[in-house]
Design an enzyme around this catalytic site. Structure first.
Site, mmCIF file in Angstrom:
data_model
loop_
_atom_site.group_PDB
_atom_site.id
_atom_site.type_symbol
_atom_site.label_atom_id
_atom_site.label_comp_id
_atom_site.label_asym_id
_atom_site.label_seq_id
_atom_site.Cartn_x
_atom_site.Cartn_y
_atom_site.Cartn_z
ATOM 1 N N HIS A 1 -5.034 -13.739 -1.151
ATOM 2 C CA HIS A 1 -4.603 -15.006 -1.745
ATOM 3 C C HIS A 1 -5.604 -16.121 -1.439
ATOM 4 O O HIS A 1 -6.189 -16.159 -0.357
ATOM 5 C CB HIS A 1 -3.237 -15.420 -1.192
ATOM 6 C CG HIS A 1 -2.134 -14.479 -1.578
ATOM 7 N ND1 HIS A 1 -1.679 -14.365 -2.874
ATOM 8 C CD2 HIS A 1 -1.400 -13.605 -0.848
ATOM 9 C CE1 HIS A 1 -0.711 -13.469 -2.920
ATOM 10 N NE2 HIS A 1 -0.519 -12.985 -1.706
ATOM 11 N N CYS B 1 -9.212 16.992 -5.656
ATOM 12 C CA CYS B 1 -8.311 16.153 -6.465
ATOM 13 C C CYS B 1 -9.019 15.853 -7.776
ATOM 14 O O CYS B 1 -9.975 15.060 -7.799
ATOM 15 C CB CYS B 1 -7.977 14.856 -5.719
ATOM 16 S SG CYS B 1 -7.152 13.635 -6.752
ATOM 17 N N GLU C 1 0.946 2.678 18.740
ATOM 18 C CA GLU C 1 1.576 2.688 17.414
ATOM 19 C C GLU C 1 2.662 3.762 17.390
ATOM 20 O O GLU C 1 2.421 4.889 17.793
ATOM 21 C CB GLU C 1 0.500 2.956 16.344
ATOM 22 C CG GLU C 1 1.010 3.240 14.958
ATOM 23 C CD GLU C 1 1.960 2.175 14.408
ATOM 24 O OE1 GLU C 1 1.605 0.981 14.406
ATOM 25 O OE2 GLU C 1 3.080 2.555 13.987
ATOM 26 N N ILE D 1 4.819 -11.826 10.444
ATOM 27 C CA ILE D 1 3.592 -11.897 9.627
ATOM 28 C C ILE D 1 3.900 -11.317 8.240
ATOM 29 O O ILE D 1 3.543 -10.182 7.927
ATOM 30 C CB ILE D 1 2.408 -11.183 10.324
ATOM 31 C CG1 ILE D 1 2.247 -11.650 11.777
ATOM 32 C CG2 ILE D 1 1.121 -11.417 9.531
ATOM 33 C CD1 ILE D 1 1.915 -13.131 11.949
ATOM 34 N N SER E 1 1.108 -6.162 -2.139
ATOM 35 C CA SER E 1 0.381 -6.403 -3.395
ATOM 36 C C SER E 1 -1.139 -6.334 -3.214
ATOM 37 O O SER E 1 -1.874 -6.299 -4.200
ATOM 38 C CB SER E 1 0.733 -7.781 -3.968
ATOM 39 O OG SER E 1 2.106 -7.982 -4.023
ATOM 40 N N CYS F 1 -1.281 12.953 -11.473
ATOM 41 C CA CYS F 1 -0.358 14.035 -11.082
ATOM 42 C C CYS F 1 0.257 13.771 -9.716
ATOM 43 O O CYS F 1 1.086 14.562 -9.252
ATOM 44 C CB CYS F 1 -1.049 15.392 -11.140
ATOM 45 S SG CYS F 1 -1.946 15.855 -9.664
HETATM 46 C C1 LIG Z 1 6.162 -6.597 -0.875
HETATM 47 C C2 LIG Z 1 5.045 -7.207 -0.062
HETATM 48 C C3 LIG Z 1 3.957 -7.814 -0.688
HETATM 49 C C4 LIG Z 1 2.953 -8.398 0.065
HETATM 50 N N1 LIG Z 1 1.835 -8.871 -0.566
HETATM 51 C C5 LIG Z 1 0.843 -9.418 0.162
HETATM 52 C C6 LIG Z 1 -0.342 -9.865 -0.470
HETATM 53 O O1 LIG Z 1 -0.543 -9.681 -1.662
HETATM 54 N N2 LIG Z 1 -1.281 -10.482 0.286
HETATM 55 C C7 LIG Z 1 -1.103 -10.695 1.608
HETATM 56 O O2 LIG Z 1 -1.954 -11.333 2.218
HETATM 57 N N3 LIG Z 1 -0.018 -10.232 2.247
HETATM 58 C C8 LIG Z 1 0.946 -9.576 1.564
HETATM 59 N N4 LIG Z 1 2.043 -9.085 2.184
HETATM 60 C C9 LIG Z 1 2.166 -9.265 3.610
HETATM 61 C C10 LIG Z 1 1.367 -8.249 4.418
HETATM 62 O O3 LIG Z 1 1.512 -6.954 3.898
HETATM 63 C C11 LIG Z 1 1.855 -8.305 5.854
HETATM 64 O O4 LIG Z 1 1.778 -9.635 6.296
HETATM 65 C C12 LIG Z 1 1.050 -7.452 6.806
HETATM 66 O O5 LIG Z 1 0.852 -6.159 6.301
HETATM 67 C C13 LIG Z 1 1.791 -7.383 8.130
HETATM 68 O O6 LIG Z 1 1.029 -6.604 9.000
HETATM 69 P P1 LIG Z 1 1.542 -6.335 10.462
HETATM 70 O O7 LIG Z 1 0.466 -5.581 11.140
HETATM 71 O O8 LIG Z 1 1.985 -7.605 11.084
HETATM 72 O O9 LIG Z 1 2.845 -5.435 10.274
HETATM 73 P P2 LIG Z 1 2.879 -3.847 10.036
HETATM 74 O O10 LIG Z 1 1.876 -3.424 9.055
HETATM 75 O O11 LIG Z 1 4.284 -3.446 9.802
HETATM 76 O O12 LIG Z 1 2.425 -3.294 11.435
HETATM 77 C C14 LIG Z 1 3.261 -3.344 12.559
HETATM 78 C C15 LIG Z 1 3.142 -2.022 13.267
HETATM 79 O O13 LIG Z 1 3.899 -2.046 14.465
HETATM 80 C C16 LIG Z 1 4.436 -0.761 14.657
HETATM 81 N N5 LIG Z 1 5.572 -0.843 15.564
HETATM 82 C C17 LIG Z 1 6.769 -1.439 15.327
HETATM 83 N N6 LIG Z 1 7.579 -1.262 16.396
HETATM 84 C C18 LIG Z 1 6.867 -0.573 17.321
HETATM 85 C C19 LIG Z 1 7.162 -0.077 18.626
HETATM 86 N N7 LIG Z 1 8.362 -0.246 19.199
HETATM 87 N N8 LIG Z 1 6.183 0.606 19.286
HETATM 88 C C20 LIG Z 1 4.962 0.805 18.734
HETATM 89 N N9 LIG Z 1 4.643 0.377 17.483
HETATM 90 C C21 LIG Z 1 5.578 -0.307 16.802
HETATM 91 C C22 LIG Z 1 4.848 -0.340 13.258
HETATM 92 O O14 LIG Z 1 5.004 1.064 13.157
HETATM 93 C C23 LIG Z 1 3.708 -0.877 12.418
HETATM 94 O O15 LIG Z 1 2.703 0.070 12.166
HETATM 95 C C24 LIG Z 1 3.040 -8.436 1.465
HETATM 96 C C25 LIG Z 1 4.108 -7.787 2.097
HETATM 97 C C26 LIG Z 1 5.082 -7.155 1.349
HETATM 98 C C27 LIG Z 1 6.169 -6.385 2.028
#
Ligand SMILES: Cc1cc2nc3c(=O)[nH]c(=O)nc-3n(C[C@H](O)[C@H](O)[C@H](O)COP(=O)(O)OP(=O)(O)OC[C@H]3O[C@@H](n4cnc5c(N)ncnc54)[C@H](O)[C@@H]3O)c2cc1C
Length: 476
Positions: free
Chosen positions: A49, A399, A31, A334, A45, A436
């Protein structure tokens, strides 16, 4: 040599690593941030879902529906707050009522239980809903979750079962040597037979490190208001407007910690790291939200924030082998509903894709349960008094907004993924989440972290690099 190297410790990489930790495999989770779940999985959010909305037969639909069904067990095993409160998608005109009927058909195709509610039924279930409400689609399986501890506890559980986590290491290059990969980071090099790319907003960049790809991440920002948890019953379900091409629209919902959340917007942006908010967008969110729930008490807003969606040009999740080498698996794009889908994505990646590459032999001592965490404001007075007698630090409140004790923060520091920043403490135990916003507790948390890690308080960061809270010492 590792068997499997996972890039990215957001909810996707966390759940995949946890699923892999059931098997006798040498797994490394890399990470780039100084904490897990610190990017997209940190600002969303947090809705589990129901799955009526994604296009039938899409990966989003399949993963959402399966993931939703897995969440009671996941939340129990990972000791995460989860409430199946249900959602209402509200129609405010006769045309919108017709759209609800189409959504019912989509729900049937996705095999999601829903019910069409009359105007009277909606207003009985949600007394604060707009007088314009004409009906709603009720999805009883939707829920709300604590998105922070979902990731932290999934990684802790993976690490407790043998996965190695390395934070603060960004992958900068990958060499495909055909029988294995050499993954170069900002700190070193690692060899692995299989690589899983779960890098969120940077998943396309990581995929391009081994071959050209036909998909791209086009980030979209979503801004929010968070309200304090004083007013009970503003809404009893997650309230959505009708979905549009831009997404599910501006929702009004309670959170798993009984705050209220209002948002998100949906704006395309260039820089995936742009987590700013602006008054114009927030004003627009306020206008849209009050069309659904007119009495939202905006004078109780305690924070605004934004998250960035890793929206993909394919308009669906990318979960597949790389074309040039099956030992490289892309799990990219994703975006929502990625949180709810995460356990199902992990199941699919491991059981369907990884299982065809390597022998999955179950560990005899695999434990799906994360180490329990004492939350003093959630136990009876009798249990609280017993705990304070055993450890007087549970009686010292750090807190006062969220009633978090010194003992609880100390407990965090002895877990397998301990917090290293003030925000990491906040995400895990809610110190600093209240009215706060850390005004009173963050100095104490800073000193506690400095003492624990044996460094000067000036070295303790709020969050990312260059976010130190104290500039220098002025008095000795
Ligand atoms: C506004 C918003 C609302 C949403 N609401 C919902 C909801 O209500 N319900 C729902 O199901 N989903 C929701 N989602 C979607 C959900 O949050 C995402 O699908 C999910 O968090 C994606 O997870 P991830 O692990 O794929 O990405 P991330 O959480 O971004 O994880 C990817 C990780 O890879 C790391 N990384 C990137 N590049 C590198 C690198 N070169 N080397 C090492 N590490 C790296 C990053 O630092 C990060 O920690 C929402 C998203 C947003 C933005």
């Amino acid at each position: 040599m590792y068997d499997i190297l996972v890039i990215g410790a957001g909810v996707t990489g966390a759940m995949i690593s946890r699923r892999l930790s059931r098997y006798n495999l040498k797994v490394l989770l890399l990470e780039k941030e100084n904490d897990v779940g610190n990017v997209v999985s940190n600002a969303n959010s947090a809705i589990i879902h129901s799955g009526y909305d994604p296009l039938p037969n899409s990966l989003k639909a399949k993963m959402n529906v399966r993931g939703n069904a897995m969440f009671d067990q996941i939340a129990d095993e990972l000791d995460v707050h989860f409430n199946r409160c249900g959602s209402l998608t509200v129609a405010t005109s006769d045309e919108q009522l017709k759209v609800l009927e189409d959504l019912v058909k989509r729900s049937e195709a996705n095999k999601v239980p829903v019910k069409l509610l009359s105007e009277k039924e909606v207003k009985e279930m949600e007394p604060n809903i707009s007088s314009e409400a004409k009906g709603a689609l009720f999805a009883p399986t939707a829920g709300i979750i604590d998105p922070f501890n979902l990731v932290v506890h999934a990684v802790e559980n993976a690490c407790d079962n043998g996965v190695i986590l390395k934070l603060d290491e960004a992958v900068v290059d990958i060499k495909d040597l055909k029988d294995h990969f050499v993954v170069k980071t900002t700190k070193g090099e690692y060899e692995s037979k299989i690589v899983i790319n779960a890098a969120g907003l940077y998943s396309d960049k990581i995929a391009e490190m081994i071959e050209p790809i036909d998909w791209k991440i086009t980030p979209r920002k979503g801004e929010y208001f968070v309200l304090d948890h004083y007013q009970v019953g503003l809404v009893n379900h997650t309230i959505f407007p009708l979905p549009s091409a831009k997404g599910k629209g501006v929702l009004v919902s309670m959170t798993s910690s009984n705050n209220y959340i209002v948002g998100p917007s949906s704006e395309p942006i260039e820089d995936p790291d742009d987590a700013s908010t602006d008054s114009y967008t927030l004003g627009e969110i306020r206008r849209q939200a009050t069309e659904l729930v007119p009495s939202i008490p905006f004078n109780q807003v305690i924070r605004v924030f934004s998250g960035v969606r890793p929206t993909c040009t394919r308009h669906d999740f990318v979960i597949e082998y790389a074309k040039s080498n099956k030992n490289f698996i892309n799990v990219g794009g994703i975006e929502s509903p990625g949180l709810v889908s995460s356990p199902a994505i992990a199941e699919y990646v491991v059981d369907e894709l990884v299982s065809k590459l390597i022998n999955l032999e179950e560990k005899k001592d695999y434990n799906p349960r994360v180490k329990k965490y004492n939350r003093l404001n959630e136990v009876s007075e009798e249990v609280r008094n017993k705990l304070i007698k055993e450890n007087p630090d549970y009686g010292k409140i750090i807190c006062s907004c969220e009633k978090v004790s010194l003992g609880e923060i100390e407990d965090l520091l002895s877990r397998s993924v301990p917090p290293r920043t003030v925000k990491a403490v906040k995400k895990r135990c809610r110190a600093g989440f209240g009215k706060c916003q850390g005004g009173f507790c963050s100095p104490m948390v800073t000193l506690l972290l400095a003492k624990h890690y044996g460094v000067s308080p000036t070295e303790i960061k709020w969050d990312k690099d260059h976010s130190e809270i104290l500039v220098s010492e002025v008095k000795k």
